[in-house]
Each structure stands twice: as C-alpha cells, then as structure tokens.
Design a protein around this motif. Structure first.
Motif, PDB file in Angstrom:
ATOM      1  N   HIS A  13       1.277  -0.907  -0.023  1.00 39.25           N
ATOM      2  CA  HIS A  13       0.067  -0.413   0.382  1.00 39.25           C
ATOM      3  C   HIS A  13       1.515   1.553  -0.256  1.00 39.25           C
ATOM      4  O   HIS A  13       2.642   1.119  -0.140  1.00 39.25           O
TER       5      HIS A  13
ATOM      6  N   HIS B 179       1.203   3.387   2.020  1.00 36.19           N
ATOM      7  CA  HIS B 179       1.683   4.491   3.677  1.00 36.19           C
ATOM      8  C   HIS B 179       3.097   5.216   3.267  1.00 36.19           C
ATOM      9  O   HIS B 179       3.667   3.944   2.870  1.00 36.19           O
TER      10      HIS B 179
ATOM     11  N   ASP C  11       5.158   4.751   5.419  1.00 33.09           N
ATOM     12  CA  ASP C  11       6.197   3.942   5.991  1.00 33.09           C
ATOM     13  C   ASP C  11       6.729   3.325   5.384  1.00 33.09           C
ATOM     14  O   ASP C  11       7.668   2.709   5.311  1.00 33.09           O
ATOM     15  N   HIS C  12       5.898   2.499   4.418  1.00 33.21           N
ATOM     16  CA  HIS C  12       5.652   1.248   3.233  1.00 33.21           C
ATOM     17  C   HIS C  12       6.510   1.877   2.298  1.00 33.21           C
ATOM     18  O   HIS C  12       7.298   1.338   1.225  1.00 33.21           O
TER      19      HIS C  12
ATOM     20  N   HIS D 256      -7.197  -2.565   5.531  1.00 33.16           N
ATOM     21  CA  HIS D 256      -5.910  -2.270   6.284  1.00 33.16           C
ATOM     22  C   HIS D 256      -7.057  -0.326   6.021  1.00 33.16           C
ATOM     23  O   HIS D 256      -6.343   1.165   6.527  1.00 33.16           O
TER      24      HIS D 256
ATOM     25  N   ASP E 200      -0.272  -4.064   5.690  1.00 33.91           N
ATOM     26  CA  ASP E 200      -1.008  -3.646   6.843  1.00 33.91           C
ATOM     27  C   ASP E 200      -1.908  -4.036   6.621  1.00 33.91           C
ATOM     28  O   ASP E 200      -2.681  -3.637   5.477  1.00 33.91           O
TER      29      ASP E 200
ATOM     30  N   HIS F  68      -4.682  -2.347  12.033  1.00 33.28           N
ATOM     31  CA  HIS F  68      -3.772  -3.228  12.388  1.00 33.28           C
ATOM     32  C   HIS F  68      -3.305  -4.575  13.256  1.00 33.28           C
ATOM     33  O   HIS F  68      -5.014  -4.317  13.699  1.00 33.28           O
TER      34      HIS F  68
HETATM   35 ZN   LIG Z   1      -0.049   1.490   6.654  1.00 34.83          ZN
END
Ligand SMILES: [Zn+2]
Ligand SMILES: [Zn+2]
Length: 279
Positions: free
Chosen positions: A62, A64, A66-67, A152, A175, A217
């Motif tokens: 996905h 987001h 942080d990914h 998610h 996630d 999560h």
């Molecule tokens: Zn995420």
C-alpha cells in the motif's frame, strides 16, 4: 527448493536507531522480490547481500509513507548501478503509477545531473509499473505471485501477496486487520509475514494520534489467531509497534503462542527464515 524471507526492516513510522522501516526480502530459486520500501531499505538490502540491481521486482502492499519512503533510493541506486537498460518492475495497488511518477519528478534534477556526466545511463530510468488488483496473478520464471485484498481501512486500496515456488508458499500481508480475504491469502502458507502492533503497549503512549493505529493493524494476538485459522506453518512478525524493549521478544512470542502452536519468528532487522515443501 525453498523460499527465504528476510526481514529487512522491522520498524514502523516511529523512528528507531536500530530498526529500519517496513520492508521484506523474498528469495525463491529464481526471483528476488522486495516487498515495501521503508526507511533505510537499501542499507538493509546491502546487509542481506542484495543490491537493487539484483531485484527481480519491487512489490508494494500500500502507499502509506512508512512503506514507500525509500522507493526513491531503490529507484536511483538501481538506475546508477545498472549496466543494461533493464526496466525495474514496480508492482503495487492502483495509485502506484502516480507515486512512481511523482518520485521521478522529485528526482528530475538529480537524474539530469547524473545523465549529463554519464550519457551511457538510460534516461530517464526505465521502470515497468504494474497496478494490480485482488485476483490478479503474475508469473516471474517459476515463481507465481497472487494478489489478495487486505483490510487496512480507511487506507484503500491495500493488497497482500501470496508468493509460491516449488510447492512452497510465503504470504505477505502488509498492514491489515483480520478479514476473510486475509485468511485466503495465507491459507496453508509455509511462511505468513504479518505486520503487528501491541495494543497494550500503544495504550501506554500518551498520544491520541498513535492510539488510532490500533483500529487498522493486527495485534500480535490477532496475527496468531489468523495463523491458526489458516493453518500456516510459521508466523513471521514484523513492523513492531512499539519496538520491543531489549530482552522482551519472548514476551511477544508468548502472546502469539497462546493462540498458535506453530513456530513464531520475531527478531532484529535481517532476521531470515527459510521454508521448503512440507514433507
Ligand atoms: Zn499502513
Ligand atoms: Zn505500516
């Protein structure tokens, strides 16, 4: 033959001096797959003995931050090290093309500088973006990758990848909270990689914004319950929120073991686990 999963980054959006951001390496006999591109991913790839030019594909679960935050580093490093005009496949949910275009736009000055000095570099970098949807299936040599919906929400779309090679299956959920599609994604998998949080520890952090992450999560317990329901062989936990305090990993393992009697893997960055066909 077997599948080897290496946790490149076991951290989360919360900065840590010891844990890189979410990213996982999956090596089958004929494909080297990078799943997500969290903070520090290229350093951890080097630690696993892989350079971006050695990647068969980048898979995103996905979009987001942080990914995907170091997708730019993967793209740039693959580009400057490549000696042949081999496009880097980037596979992800709808929106991935928009992100890749924006990353290339952000890098445009650098790409121009480097190309001016090295006109043998393919310009602009060649990327092969494939936006996937649940139900899609991709094949790389003898490795198959099937795409499954995860949950998610409110983040949508999100997907997980079921990677199969020579009767061995690694399921990477990204996630997600438990949902029927997640059970299908990891049904009977040899390795099930799940990002997790500890809601009991998150509740102790004085931040309302952080408390909200519990809504979308899986907790350690929920990941273990999914693993038990789906009859997976080994549960691999990653994306620890918060990062386990030194010496407390057994406590995390015990929370999972209360619901799942298979092997539970939790560890520092660069922890590797291998699985072959069941006897
Ligand atoms: Zn995420
Ligand atoms: Zn995340």
């Amino acid at each position: 033959m077997s599948i080897e999963v290496t946790l490149l980054g076991t951290g989360s959006p919360l900065p840590s001096p010891d844990r890189a951001g979410p990213s996982t390496l999956v090596r089958t006999g004929d494909a080297t797959l990078l799943v997500d591109c969290g903070r520090g991913v290229v350093m951890r790839l080097a630690g696993a003995g892989v350079l971006p030019i050695g990647l068969s594909a980048v898979l995103l679960t996905h979009l987001h931050s942080d990914h995907i935050t170091d997708l730019n580093d993967v793209i740039t490093t693959q580009w400057v090290m490549s000696t042949a005009p081999t496009p880097l496949p980037v596979i992800g949910p709808p929106g991935t093309g928009e992100v890749v275009d924006a990353v290339l736009a952000m890098l445009s000055r650098d790409l121009g500088y480097r190309h001016a000095h090295h006109d043998d570099l393919q310009y602009p970098p060649s990327l092969e973006v494939t936006e996937v949807r649940p139900g899609d299936e991709l094949t790389l040599a003898a490795t198959t990758i099937s795409v499954h919906r995860t949950d998610h929400r409110p983040v949508e779309p999100t997907v997980g990848y079921r990677i199969e090679h020579d009767e061995t299956v690694a399921a990477l959920a990204g996630d997600s909270v438990p949902c029927p599609e997640l059970d299908v994604l990891c049904a009977g998998a040899d390795l099930y990689v799940q990002t997790v949080i500890r809601d009991d520890l998150v509740a102790l952090i004085p931040s309302e914004r952080l408390h909200d992450i519990c809504d979308y999560h899986s907790t350690v317990e929920q990941a273990a319950q999914t693993a038990a329901r789906a009859r997976v062989r080994t549960l691999v936990l990653t994306h620890y929120v918060p990062a386990p305090a030194p010496g407390t990993e057994d406590e995390w393992r015990a929370l999972a073991a209360a619901h799942f009697d298979g092997e539970v893997v939790i560890g520092p960055d660069l922890t590797s686990v291998m699985a072959g066909p069941r006897p």
